[in-house]
Design an enzyme around this catalytic site. Structure first.
Site, PDB file in Angstrom:
ATOM      1  N   HIS A   1     -80.749 -48.769  -0.926  1.00 43.56           N
ATOM      2  CA  HIS A   1     -81.828 -47.950  -0.370  1.00 43.56           C
ATOM      3  C   HIS A   1     -83.030 -47.879  -1.308  1.00 43.56           C
ATOM      4  O   HIS A   1     -84.164 -48.124  -0.904  1.00 43.56           O
ATOM      5  CB  HIS A   1     -81.324 -46.546  -0.052  1.00 43.56           C
ATOM      6  CG  HIS A   1     -82.329 -45.704   0.668  1.00 43.56           C
ATOM      7  ND1 HIS A   1     -83.394 -45.097   0.038  1.00 43.56           N
ATOM      8  CD2 HIS A   1     -82.459 -45.392   1.984  1.00 43.56           C
ATOM      9  CE1 HIS A   1     -84.116 -44.441   0.924  1.00 43.56           C
ATOM     10  NE2 HIS A   1     -83.569 -44.604   2.105  1.00 43.56           N
ATOM     11  N   ASP A   2     -82.767 -47.534  -2.572  1.00 43.83           N
ATOM     12  CA  ASP A   2     -83.857 -47.385  -3.536  1.00 43.83           C
ATOM     13  C   ASP A   2     -84.015 -48.638  -4.397  1.00 43.83           C
ATOM     14  O   ASP A   2     -84.814 -48.637  -5.336  1.00 43.83           O
ATOM     15  CB  ASP A   2     -83.580 -46.191  -4.469  1.00 43.83           C
ATOM     16  CG  ASP A   2     -83.697 -44.856  -3.733  1.00 43.83           C
ATOM     17  OD1 ASP A   2     -84.093 -44.852  -2.554  1.00 43.83           O
ATOM     18  OD2 ASP A   2     -83.380 -43.821  -4.362  1.00 43.83           O
ATOM     19  N   THR A   3     -83.216 -49.662  -4.129  1.00 48.51           N
ATOM     20  CA  THR A   3     -83.213 -50.841  -4.999  1.00 48.51           C
ATOM     21  C   THR A   3     -83.338 -52.099  -4.155  1.00 48.51           C
ATOM     22  O   THR A   3     -84.320 -52.276  -3.470  1.00 48.51           O
ATOM     23  CB  THR A   3     -81.916 -50.850  -5.851  1.00 48.51           C
ATOM     24  OG1 THR A   3     -80.790 -50.719  -4.965  1.00 48.51           O
ATOM     25  CG2 THR A   3     -81.912 -49.724  -6.872  1.00 48.51           C
TER      26      THR A   3
ATOM     27  N   ASN B   1     -82.640 -40.237  -7.032  1.00 44.99           N
ATOM     28  CA  ASN B   1     -81.818 -39.975  -5.841  1.00 44.99           C
ATOM     29  C   ASN B   1     -80.393 -40.439  -6.095  1.00 44.99           C
ATOM     30  O   ASN B   1     -80.173 -41.496  -6.676  1.00 44.99           O
ATOM     31  CB  ASN B   1     -82.329 -40.794  -4.644  1.00 44.99           C
ATOM     32  CG  ASN B   1     -83.674 -40.325  -4.144  1.00 44.99           C
ATOM     33  OD1 ASN B   1     -83.957 -39.132  -4.164  1.00 44.99           O
ATOM     34  ND2 ASN B   1     -84.493 -41.260  -3.709  1.00 44.99           N
TER      35      ASN B   1
END
Ligand code: NAG
Ligand code: NAG
Ligand code: NAG
Ligand code: NAG
Length: 407
Positions: free
Chosen positions: A219-221, A164
Protein backbone atom coordinates in the site's frame (compact mmCIF):
# COMPACT_ATOMS: atom_id res chain seq x y z
CA UNK A 1 -24.48 4.87 9.24
CA UNK A 2 -24.69 6.69 5.93
CA UNK A 3 -22.44 9.52 6.99
CA UNK A 4 -20.12 7.69 9.38
CA UNK A 5 -16.58 8.89 8.92
CA UNK A 6 -13.17 9.28 10.47
CA UNK A 7 -14.66 12.17 12.43
CA UNK A 8 -16.83 9.71 14.33
CA UNK A 9 -13.70 7.87 15.48
CA UNK A 10 -12.13 11.04 16.79
CA UNK A 11 -15.17 11.75 18.94
CA UNK A 12 -15.26 8.19 20.29
CA UNK A 13 -11.59 8.50 21.21
CA UNK A 14 -12.01 11.82 23.01
CA UNK A 15 -15.06 10.58 24.94
CA UNK A 16 -12.94 7.72 26.24
CA UNK A 17 -10.22 10.16 27.28
CA UNK A 18 -12.65 12.50 29.01
CA UNK A 19 -13.71 9.84 31.49
CA UNK A 20 -10.59 7.73 32.04
CA UNK A 21 -11.63 6.44 35.46
CA UNK A 22 -15.23 5.73 34.64
CA UNK A 23 -14.71 2.85 32.20
CA UNK A 24 -12.11 0.86 30.31
CA UNK A 25 -10.76 2.37 27.10
CA UNK A 26 -13.14 1.94 24.20
CA UNK A 27 -11.92 -0.66 21.70
CA UNK A 28 -12.17 2.04 19.00
CA UNK A 29 -9.83 4.45 20.86
CA UNK A 30 -6.55 5.05 19.00
CA UNK A 31 -4.72 7.27 21.52
CA UNK A 32 -1.52 5.44 22.58
CA UNK A 33 -2.40 5.48 26.31
CA UNK A 34 -5.81 3.94 25.64
CA UNK A 35 -4.36 1.39 23.27
CA UNK A 36 -1.71 0.26 25.75
CA UNK A 37 -4.28 0.07 28.56
CA UNK A 38 -6.56 -2.11 26.44
CA UNK A 39 -3.60 -4.19 25.21
CA UNK A 40 -2.76 -5.12 28.79
CA UNK A 41 -6.11 -6.83 29.35
CA UNK A 42 -7.31 -7.86 25.87
CA UNK A 43 -8.77 -11.33 25.58
CA UNK A 44 -7.07 -13.60 23.02
CA UNK A 45 -8.41 -17.04 22.14
CA UNK A 46 -7.06 -19.79 19.88
CA UNK A 47 -9.84 -22.31 19.31
CA UNK A 48 -9.05 -25.15 16.91
CA UNK A 49 -11.16 -27.75 15.10
CA UNK A 50 -10.72 -30.65 12.71
CA UNK A 51 -13.61 -30.73 10.27
CA UNK A 52 -12.66 -32.63 7.11
CA UNK A 53 -13.25 -30.77 3.86
CA UNK A 54 -13.87 -32.36 0.47
CA UNK A 55 -10.64 -30.94 -0.98
CA UNK A 56 -8.83 -29.02 1.79
CA UNK A 57 -8.90 -28.96 5.60
CA UNK A 58 -7.50 -25.46 6.01
CA UNK A 59 -8.01 -22.27 4.01
CA UNK A 60 -5.73 -19.23 4.18
CA UNK A 61 -6.17 -15.91 2.31
CA UNK A 62 -3.26 -13.46 2.18
CA UNK A 63 -4.22 -10.05 0.80
CA UNK A 64 -1.98 -7.43 -0.78
CA UNK A 65 -2.83 -3.96 -2.07
CA UNK A 66 -3.34 -1.85 -5.17
CA UNK A 67 -1.32 -3.59 -7.88
CA UNK A 68 -2.13 -4.26 -11.54
CA UNK A 69 -2.14 -7.90 -12.62
CA UNK A 70 0.85 -7.63 -14.95
CA UNK A 71 2.95 -5.75 -12.39
CA UNK A 72 2.50 -8.43 -9.73
CA UNK A 73 3.03 -11.23 -12.25
CA UNK A 74 6.40 -9.72 -13.20
CA UNK A 75 7.67 -9.57 -9.61
CA UNK A 76 10.21 -12.37 -9.00
CA UNK A 77 8.81 -13.33 -5.59
CA UNK A 78 5.17 -13.45 -6.71
CA UNK A 79 6.41 -15.41 -9.77
CA UNK A 80 8.20 -17.83 -7.42
CA UNK A 81 4.89 -18.70 -5.74
CA UNK A 82 3.04 -18.84 -9.08
CA UNK A 83 5.37 -21.70 -10.09
CA UNK A 84 4.25 -23.58 -6.99
CA UNK A 85 0.54 -23.21 -7.66
CA UNK A 86 -2.34 -22.24 -9.93
CA UNK A 87 -2.40 -18.68 -11.27
CA UNK A 88 -5.96 -17.35 -11.52
CA UNK A 89 -5.76 -15.14 -14.60
CA UNK A 90 -9.32 -13.79 -14.42
CA UNK A 91 -10.00 -12.97 -10.78
CA UNK A 92 -11.56 -9.52 -10.96
CA UNK A 93 -12.04 -7.39 -7.82
CA UNK A 94 -15.50 -6.00 -7.19
CA UNK A 95 -14.87 -2.24 -6.97
CA UNK A 96 -12.50 0.52 -5.77
CA UNK A 97 -11.11 1.49 -3.27
CA UNK A 98 -9.89 -0.99 -0.62
CA UNK A 99 -12.48 -1.26 2.11
CA UNK A 100 -15.46 -2.43 0.01
CA UNK A 101 -13.36 -5.27 -1.40
CA UNK A 102 -12.47 -6.50 2.11
CA UNK A 103 -16.10 -6.18 3.17
CA UNK A 104 -17.16 -8.18 0.11
CA UNK A 105 -14.72 -11.02 0.81
CA UNK A 106 -16.51 -12.04 4.02
CA UNK A 107 -20.04 -10.64 3.67
CA UNK A 108 -21.00 -11.33 0.04
CA UNK A 109 -21.74 -7.67 -0.86
CA UNK A 110 -20.20 -4.24 -0.21
CA UNK A 111 -23.46 -2.38 0.43
CA UNK A 112 -22.62 0.58 -1.80
CA UNK A 113 -19.36 1.46 -0.07
CA UNK A 114 -17.27 3.76 -2.25
CA UNK A 115 -14.60 4.91 0.23
CA UNK A 116 -12.34 3.90 3.11
CA UNK A 117 -14.02 5.63 6.07
CA UNK A 118 -14.82 4.26 9.54
CA UNK A 119 -17.80 2.02 8.76
CA UNK A 120 -19.74 -0.55 10.76
CA UNK A 121 -21.84 -3.07 8.87
CA UNK A 122 -25.17 -3.48 10.75
CA UNK A 123 -25.60 -6.34 13.22
CA UNK A 124 -28.24 -7.99 11.02
CA UNK A 125 -25.74 -8.73 8.20
CA UNK A 126 -24.18 -12.20 8.42
CA UNK A 127 -20.74 -13.23 7.19
CA UNK A 128 -18.79 -16.34 6.25
CA UNK A 129 -17.92 -16.54 9.96
CA UNK A 130 -21.54 -17.47 10.73
CA UNK A 131 -21.36 -20.17 8.05
CA UNK A 132 -18.09 -21.59 9.42
CA UNK A 133 -19.22 -21.56 13.05
CA UNK A 134 -22.47 -23.27 12.04
CA UNK A 135 -20.33 -26.30 11.06
CA UNK A 136 -17.88 -26.00 13.98
CA UNK A 137 -14.99 -24.72 11.84
CA UNK A 138 -12.45 -22.56 13.69
CA UNK A 139 -11.31 -19.26 12.17
CA UNK A 140 -9.08 -16.25 12.89
CA UNK A 141 -7.89 -13.01 11.36
CA UNK A 142 -4.15 -12.28 11.56
CA UNK A 143 -3.38 -8.61 11.00
CA UNK A 144 0.24 -7.53 11.08
CA UNK A 145 0.88 -4.89 13.79
CA UNK A 146 -2.69 -4.76 15.08
CA UNK A 147 -1.89 -3.63 18.65
CA UNK A 148 -4.14 -6.12 20.49
CA UNK A 149 -6.78 -8.75 19.79
CA UNK A 150 -10.17 -7.20 19.08
CA UNK A 151 -8.85 -3.64 18.56
CA UNK A 152 -11.53 -1.74 16.61
CA UNK A 153 -9.73 1.57 16.04
CA UNK A 154 -9.35 3.27 12.69
CA UNK A 155 -5.56 2.87 12.54
CA UNK A 156 -2.42 2.23 14.57
CA UNK A 157 0.86 3.75 13.51
CA UNK A 158 4.41 2.65 14.18
CA UNK A 159 5.18 4.26 17.56
CA UNK A 160 8.84 4.89 16.66
CA UNK A 161 8.51 6.62 13.30
CA UNK A 162 4.79 7.40 12.91
CA UNK A 163 4.52 5.35 9.71
CA UNK A 164 1.21 3.68 8.86
CA UNK A 165 1.03 0.18 10.22
CA UNK A 166 -2.34 -1.45 10.92
CA UNK A 167 -5.55 -0.11 9.38
CA UNK A 168 -9.13 -1.07 10.12
CA UNK A 169 -10.14 -0.81 6.43
CA UNK A 170 -8.00 -3.87 5.61
CA UNK A 171 -9.46 -6.04 8.37
CA UNK A 172 -12.73 -7.49 7.02
CA UNK A 173 -14.10 -9.06 10.22
CA UNK A 174 -13.65 -5.95 12.36
CA UNK A 175 -15.97 -3.99 10.01
CA UNK A 176 -18.97 -6.18 10.87
CA UNK A 177 -20.95 -5.55 14.06
CA UNK A 178 -22.17 -9.15 13.98
CA UNK A 179 -18.53 -10.16 14.52
CA UNK A 180 -17.14 -7.58 16.93
CA UNK A 181 -20.18 -7.49 19.22
CA UNK A 182 -19.25 -11.00 20.33
CA UNK A 183 -16.26 -11.05 22.75
CA UNK A 184 -15.32 -14.61 21.66
CA UNK A 185 -15.20 -13.50 18.05
CA UNK A 186 -13.26 -10.30 18.78
CA UNK A 187 -10.71 -12.46 20.65
CA UNK A 188 -9.72 -14.33 17.46
CA UNK A 189 -9.09 -11.14 15.50
CA UNK A 190 -5.37 -11.10 16.25
CA UNK A 191 -1.99 -9.86 15.08
CA UNK A 192 0.88 -11.76 13.46
CA UNK A 193 2.70 -12.04 16.80
CA UNK A 194 -0.20 -14.29 17.78
CA UNK A 195 0.04 -16.05 14.43
CA UNK A 196 3.56 -17.19 15.25
CA UNK A 197 2.47 -18.25 18.73
CA UNK A 198 -0.48 -20.26 17.33
CA UNK A 199 1.82 -21.77 14.70
CA UNK A 200 4.37 -22.85 17.31
CA UNK A 201 1.64 -24.30 19.54
CA UNK A 202 0.05 -26.06 16.53
CA UNK A 203 -3.14 -24.10 17.28
CA UNK A 204 -3.84 -22.46 13.95
CA UNK A 205 -7.53 -22.50 12.97
CA UNK A 206 -9.03 -24.03 9.82
CA UNK A 207 -9.93 -20.70 8.12
CA UNK A 208 -7.78 -17.61 8.34
CA UNK A 209 -7.34 -14.24 6.67
CA UNK A 210 -3.93 -12.58 6.80
CA UNK A 211 -3.28 -8.88 6.17
CA UNK A 212 0.31 -7.57 6.16
CA UNK A 213 0.89 -4.01 7.44
CA UNK A 214 0.78 -0.92 5.19
CA UNK A 215 4.48 -1.30 4.36
CA UNK A 216 4.42 -5.06 3.82
CA UNK A 217 1.23 -5.19 1.70
CA UNK A 218 2.50 -2.73 -0.97
CA UNK A 219 0.00 0.00 0.00
CA UNK A 220 2.64 2.52 1.05
CA UNK A 221 5.50 0.87 -0.86
CA UNK A 222 5.67 -1.32 -3.94
CA UNK A 223 5.05 -4.83 -5.13
CA UNK A 224 8.78 -5.46 -4.66
CA UNK A 225 8.53 -4.86 -0.91
CA UNK A 226 5.36 -6.97 -0.76
CA UNK A 227 7.06 -9.78 -2.69
CA UNK A 228 10.00 -9.87 -0.28
CA UNK A 229 7.59 -9.89 2.69
CA UNK A 230 5.64 -12.77 1.14
CA UNK A 231 8.79 -14.76 0.44
CA UNK A 232 9.90 -14.35 4.08
CA UNK A 233 6.47 -15.10 5.50
CA UNK A 234 5.09 -17.87 3.29
CA UNK A 235 8.34 -19.47 2.11
CA UNK A 236 9.10 -21.15 5.48
CA UNK A 237 5.41 -22.02 6.03
CA UNK A 238 5.39 -24.16 2.89
CA UNK A 239 7.72 -26.56 4.76
CA UNK A 240 5.99 -26.24 8.15
CA UNK A 241 3.89 -29.22 9.29
CA UNK A 242 1.93 -27.01 11.70
CA UNK A 243 0.78 -24.88 8.74
CA UNK A 244 0.56 -27.36 5.88
CA UNK A 245 -2.24 -29.69 6.93
CA UNK A 246 -4.05 -30.18 3.64
CA UNK A 247 -3.98 -26.40 3.33
CA UNK A 248 -5.18 -24.24 0.43
CA UNK A 249 -3.54 -20.80 0.35
CA UNK A 250 -4.87 -17.93 -1.76
CA UNK A 251 -2.49 -15.07 -2.48
CA UNK A 252 -4.46 -12.11 -3.87
CA UNK A 253 -4.80 -8.32 -4.03
CA UNK A 254 -7.74 -6.21 -2.90
CA UNK A 255 -7.88 -4.20 -6.17
CA UNK A 256 -5.70 -3.13 -9.06
CA UNK A 257 -4.02 0.25 -9.30
CA UNK A 258 -5.08 1.67 -12.68
CA UNK A 259 -8.78 2.60 -12.51
CA UNK A 260 -9.01 2.91 -16.31
CA UNK A 261 -8.50 -0.80 -16.93
CA UNK A 262 -10.47 -3.81 -15.71
CA UNK A 263 -9.95 -4.38 -11.97
CA UNK A 264 -8.19 -7.74 -12.46
CA UNK A 265 -5.80 -8.85 -9.72
CA UNK A 266 -2.96 -11.36 -9.67
CA UNK A 267 -3.96 -14.39 -7.60
CA UNK A 268 -2.37 -17.76 -6.90
CA UNK A 269 -3.71 -20.91 -5.21
CA UNK A 270 -1.05 -23.09 -3.62
CA UNK A 271 -0.31 -25.32 -0.65
CA UNK A 272 -0.35 -29.05 0.00
CA UNK A 273 -4.04 -29.22 -1.03
CA UNK A 274 -2.96 -28.39 -4.60
CA UNK A 275 -1.91 -31.55 -6.47
CA UNK A 276 1.55 -31.61 -8.04
CA UNK A 277 0.20 -31.79 -11.59
CA UNK A 278 -1.45 -28.38 -11.14
CA UNK A 279 1.75 -26.61 -10.02
CA UNK A 280 2.72 -23.87 -12.45
CA UNK A 281 -0.62 -23.96 -14.29
CA UNK A 282 -3.11 -21.20 -15.10
CA UNK A 283 -6.88 -21.23 -14.56
CA UNK A 284 -8.65 -18.75 -16.86
CA UNK A 285 -12.16 -19.03 -15.41
CA UNK A 286 -13.86 -15.88 -14.12
CA UNK A 287 -13.71 -15.44 -10.36
CA UNK A 288 -14.09 -12.54 -7.94
CA UNK A 289 -13.73 -12.01 -4.18
CA UNK A 290 -17.08 -13.78 -3.67
CA UNK A 291 -15.45 -16.97 -5.03
CA UNK A 292 -13.41 -16.97 -1.81
CA UNK A 293 -16.68 -17.52 0.07
CA UNK A 294 -18.29 -19.95 -2.41
CA UNK A 295 -15.17 -22.15 -2.52
CA UNK A 296 -15.16 -22.51 1.26
CA UNK A 297 -18.92 -23.22 1.18
CA UNK A 298 -18.44 -25.95 -1.43
CA UNK A 299 -15.49 -27.54 0.38
CA UNK A 300 -17.18 -27.89 3.77
CA UNK A 301 -20.77 -28.09 2.51
CA UNK A 302 -21.68 -24.90 4.35
CA UNK A 303 -24.89 -22.96 4.01
CA UNK A 304 -24.84 -19.74 1.96
CA UNK A 305 -25.26 -16.08 2.84
CA UNK A 306 -27.89 -15.68 0.11
CA UNK A 307 -25.85 -12.82 -1.40
CA UNK A 308 -23.34 -12.67 -4.29
CA UNK A 309 -21.56 -15.71 -2.78
CA UNK A 310 -24.31 -17.97 -4.16
CA UNK A 311 -23.55 -17.36 -7.84
CA UNK A 312 -19.75 -16.95 -7.60
CA UNK A 313 -17.71 -19.64 -9.35
CA UNK A 314 -15.98 -22.11 -7.03
CA UNK A 315 -12.25 -22.36 -7.81
CA UNK A 316 -11.95 -25.09 -10.47
CA UNK A 317 -9.45 -27.26 -8.57
CA UNK A 318 -12.07 -27.52 -5.81
CA UNK A 319 -15.19 -27.54 -8.03
CA UNK A 320 -13.84 -30.62 -9.79
CA UNK A 321 -14.39 -32.61 -6.59
CA UNK A 322 -17.44 -30.87 -5.14
CA UNK A 323 -19.41 -31.15 -8.40
CA UNK A 324 -19.89 -27.38 -8.69
CA UNK A 325 -20.35 -26.28 -12.29
CA UNK A 326 -18.06 -23.51 -13.51
CA UNK A 327 -20.06 -20.96 -15.48
CA UNK A 328 -19.02 -18.39 -18.08
CA UNK A 329 -20.06 -14.74 -17.99
CA UNK A 330 -23.10 -14.62 -20.29
CA UNK A 331 -24.72 -11.18 -20.17
CA UNK A 332 -24.02 -7.90 -21.99
CA UNK A 333 -21.84 -5.97 -21.59
CA UNK A 334 -19.48 -8.95 -21.81
CA UNK A 335 -16.82 -9.50 -19.17
CA UNK A 336 -14.09 -7.72 -21.15
CA UNK A 337 -16.21 -4.57 -21.03
CA UNK A 338 -16.93 -4.74 -17.34
CA UNK A 339 -14.40 -2.69 -15.38
CA UNK A 340 -15.60 -3.03 -11.77
CA UNK A 341 -13.98 0.36 -11.18
CA UNK A 342 -16.78 2.09 -9.26
CA UNK A 343 -19.41 1.16 -6.66
CA UNK A 344 -23.16 0.81 -7.12
CA UNK A 345 -25.47 2.59 -4.62
CA UNK A 346 -26.13 1.27 -1.13
CA UNK A 347 -26.31 2.17 2.56
CA UNK A 348 -22.66 3.31 2.65
CA UNK A 349 -22.69 5.49 -0.49
CA UNK A 350 -20.95 8.81 0.11
CA UNK A 351 -20.65 10.41 -3.31
CA UNK A 352 -23.66 9.17 -5.17
CA UNK A 353 -27.21 7.97 -4.81
CA UNK A 354 -28.17 6.13 -1.62
CA UNK A 355 -29.99 2.78 -1.81
CA UNK A 356 -31.50 0.59 0.93
CA UNK A 357 -29.86 -2.36 2.64
CA UNK A 358 -30.38 -5.40 0.37
CA UNK A 359 -32.31 -8.36 1.74
CA UNK A 360 -30.57 -11.74 1.27
CA UNK A 361 -32.08 -14.47 -0.89
CA UNK A 362 -33.64 -16.85 1.64
CA UNK A 363 -34.31 -19.50 -1.02
CA UNK A 364 -30.82 -19.77 -2.50
CA UNK A 365 -29.79 -23.15 -3.95
CA UNK A 366 -26.37 -24.08 -5.25
CA UNK A 367 -25.31 -27.71 -5.64
CA UNK A 368 -27.43 -28.71 -2.61
CA UNK A 369 -26.42 -25.74 -0.45
CA UNK A 370 -29.14 -23.51 0.99
CA UNK A 371 -29.33 -20.22 2.90
CA UNK A 372 -28.22 -20.33 6.56
CA UNK A 373 -31.35 -20.99 8.67
CA UNK A 374 -30.70 -18.01 10.99
CA UNK A 375 -30.55 -15.69 7.93
CA UNK A 376 -33.84 -17.16 6.68
CA UNK A 377 -35.48 -16.65 10.05
CA UNK A 378 -34.45 -13.00 10.11
CA UNK A 379 -35.24 -12.01 6.50
CA UNK A 380 -37.88 -14.44 5.16
CA UNK A 381 -40.76 -11.97 5.53
CA UNK A 382 -39.03 -9.43 3.23
CA UNK A 383 -38.29 -11.53 0.14
CA UNK A 384 -40.04 -8.96 -2.04
CA UNK A 385 -36.97 -6.76 -1.38
CA UNK A 386 -34.34 -9.34 -2.42
CA UNK A 387 -32.11 -8.39 -5.39
CA UNK A 388 -29.89 -11.49 -5.48
CA UNK A 389 -30.84 -14.43 -7.69
CA UNK A 390 -27.79 -16.70 -7.63
CA UNK A 391 -26.32 -15.31 -10.84
CA UNK A 392 -22.62 -15.30 -11.71
CA UNK A 393 -22.88 -11.86 -13.32
CA UNK A 394 -22.56 -9.28 -10.57
CA UNK A 395 -23.21 -5.54 -10.78
CA UNK A 396 -20.78 -2.63 -10.67
CA UNK A 397 -21.18 1.15 -10.61
CA UNK A 398 -21.85 1.35 -14.35
CA UNK A 399 -24.28 -1.59 -14.20
CA UNK A 400 -26.05 -1.30 -10.82
CA UNK A 401 -28.27 -3.97 -9.24
CA UNK A 402 -31.95 -3.92 -10.09
CA UNK A 403 -34.15 -3.51 -7.02
CA UNK A 404 -37.61 -5.09 -7.27
CA UNK A 405 -39.14 -2.04 -5.56
CA UNK A 406 -38.74 1.73 -5.19
CA UNK A 407 -38.29 3.78 -2.04
C1 NAG B 1 -31.03 -4.14 9.77
O1 NAG B 1 -30.32 -3.19 10.51
C2 NAG B 1 -30.38 -1.86 10.00
C3 NAG B 1 -29.45 -1.00 10.81
O2 NAG B 1 -29.71 -1.12 12.17
C4 NAG B 1 -31.82 -1.37 10.04
O3 NAG B 1 -31.89 -0.10 9.45
C5 NAG B 1 -32.70 -2.36 9.26
O4 NAG B 1 -34.03 -1.99 9.38
C6 NAG B 1 -32.51 -3.79 9.77
N1 NAG B 1 -33.29 -4.67 8.92
C7 NAG B 1 -33.99 -5.69 9.42
C8 NAG B 1 -34.80 -6.47 8.44
O5 NAG B 1 -33.98 -5.99 10.59
C1 NAG C 1 -0.31 -8.56 19.52
O1 NAG C 1 -1.48 -8.88 20.29
C2 NAG C 1 -1.20 -9.35 21.58
C3 NAG C 1 -2.52 -9.85 22.20
O2 NAG C 1 -3.46 -8.84 22.37
C4 NAG C 1 -0.51 -8.22 22.37
O3 NAG C 1 -0.22 -8.68 23.66
C5 NAG C 1 0.79 -7.86 21.64
O4 NAG C 1 1.41 -6.77 22.30
C6 NAG C 1 0.50 -7.47 20.21
N1 NAG C 1 1.76 -7.32 19.46
C7 NAG C 1 2.09 -6.22 18.82
C8 NAG C 1 3.37 -6.24 18.07
O5 NAG C 1 1.40 -5.22 18.84
C1 NAG D 1 5.68 -3.64 8.93
O1 NAG D 1 6.16 -4.98 8.87
C2 NAG D 1 7.57 -5.09 8.62
C3 NAG D 1 7.96 -6.56 8.51
O2 NAG D 1 6.95 -7.46 8.43
C4 NAG D 1 8.34 -4.40 9.71
O3 NAG D 1 9.73 -4.46 9.41
C5 NAG D 1 7.91 -2.95 9.84
O4 NAG D 1 8.54 -2.34 10.93
C6 NAG D 1 6.39 -2.87 10.04
N1 NAG D 1 5.92 -1.49 10.17
C7 NAG D 1 6.25 -0.44 9.41
C8 NAG D 1 5.64 0.86 9.67
O5 NAG D 1 7.03 -0.54 8.48
C1 NAG E 1 -13.78 2.77 -15.60
O1 NAG E 1 -13.06 2.37 -16.76
C2 NAG E 1 -13.62 2.83 -17.98
C3 NAG E 1 -12.79 2.24 -19.11
O2 NAG E 1 -11.50 2.69 -19.04
C4 NAG E 1 -13.59 4.34 -17.98
O3 NAG E 1 -14.24 4.81 -19.14
C5 NAG E 1 -14.31 4.89 -16.75
O4 NAG E 1 -14.16 6.28 -16.69
C6 NAG E 1 -13.72 4.27 -15.49
N1 NAG E 1 -14.48 4.71 -14.32
C7 NAG E 1 -13.87 5.19 -13.22
C8 NAG E 1 -14.79 5.59 -12.12
O5 NAG E 1 -12.66 5.28 -13.10
Amino acid sequence: MRFSSALAVASVASTALAAPNKRAASPTATDAADVYAAQATALTLSPTSNVKGKVFDRYVSIWFENTDFVTAQADPNFAFFAKKGITLSSLVSVTHPSEPNYIAAVGGDYFGLDGDAFNQVPQNVSTVIDLLEDKGISWAMYQEDMPYSGFQGFAWVNQQNGANDYVRKHNPAILYNSVVNSPERAAVIKNTTMFYKDLKDNKLPQWMFITPNMTSDAHDTSVTVAGVWLRNFLGPLLEDKNFMQNTLVLITFDENENYAIQNRVFSVLLGDAVPEELEGTTDENYYNHYSEISTVEANWDLHTLGRWDVGANVFANVAKYTGDRIRKWSTTPDLAHRYFNSSYPGIFTTHGKWAPQPVPDCHSRRNGRTTLPSIKAQWESQQDKNYYHGELEIPDGANPPVYPYTW
